[in-house]
Design an enzyme around this catalytic site. Structure first.
Site: not given
Length: 265
Positions: A119, A139
């Site tokens: 990210e 995740e």
């Protein structure tokens, strides 16, 4: 290059001035540059310093050691400690993902960029990666989801189904594959991502500063408009997921080095 100035080595992120280019380095190599509150504060402060200095036109963001960034420090999460900068939560994860910087940012991905590390890459404008670098969002394997811009931005960088495969499976992709999909601008020989990124930064810095700023601003405008509303739903969903039993189990299992036991609650 001459006239290099460096922050104190114990800083969780350093800034070096290389003429009109800032080299910003995540500096927790012993933890694969995993993001804790200190990293978020240091990287956010480095970006502020870069943005405020009229002599700096482009920044290259990289990681110390063998990783770009392993993402959120799950041991911190398992202990219930926040990984955001307590003074500037508005900057978002790692002090960068929601930090508006008008000048170009280039990611030099020197190794794995996973989870929040991926990210951070997506928060940059251009990407150069070592040939041995990897990009992934694991995740879901830890009871979480890519809430620091991953699910919002990745689908604008690669084809939709590719973005969904990356986020839904958590399986990392190699540099050559990421470049083929258009996620990486350049793939550099092993150990050379920073050098290639600095060369690219010099080409960007050769442009007129106001014109370069305008290009970034206008190219980001449409995506930013779409993201503004999406961030609201993203934050609501993240709070819901974070309160779940699975979100507590994932980091705990990671810290205890065992397979997580999901309950769907």
């Amino acid at each position: 290059m001459a006239d290099v100035e460096t922050d104190e080595p114990e800083s969780a992120a350093t800034l070096e001035r290389r003429r009109n280019i800032a080299l910003i380095t995540l500096n927790r190599p012993q933890a694969l540059n995993a993001v804790n509150a200190e990293v978020s504060a240091a990287l956010g402060a480095a970006l502020e310093e870069f943005a405020a200095d009229p002599g700096l036109r482009v920044a290259v963001v990289t990681g110390a050691g063998r990783a770009f960034c392993a993402g959120m420090d799950l041991k911190e999460a398992a202990a219930g400690r926040d990984v955001m900068d307590p003074l500037h939560p508005e900057w978002g994860f790692a002090g960068i993902v929601r930090h508006s910087i008008g000048k170009p940012l280039i990611a030099a991905v020197n190794g794995p960029a996973l989870g929040g590390g991926a990210e951070i890459v997506l928060a940059c404008d251009l990407v150069v990666a070592d040939e041995n670098a990897t990009f992934g969002m694991p995740e879901v394997r830890h009871g979480l989801y890519p809430a620091a811009g991953g699910v919002l931005r990745l689908q604008h960088r690669v084809p939709r189904n590719i973005a969904r495969e990356i986020a839904l499976t958590g399986t990392p992709v190699d540099a050559a594959t990421a470049a083929r999909w258009g996620l990486f601008n350049r793939v550099a020989p092993s150990g050379k991502s920073v050098d290639v990124a600095l060369e690219l930064a010099e080409r960007v810095a050769a442009g007129a500063p106001l014109a370069v700023h305008a290009v970034k601003q206008l190219m980001s405008w449409g995506e930013g408009q779409a993201e503004a509303e999406a961030w609201v739903e993203n934050d609501r969903t993240f709070q819901e997921i974070r309160a779940s039993d699975d979100a507590k189990e994932g980091p705990r299992a990671f810290a205890e080095k065992r397979t997580p036991h999901w309950t769907g609650r």
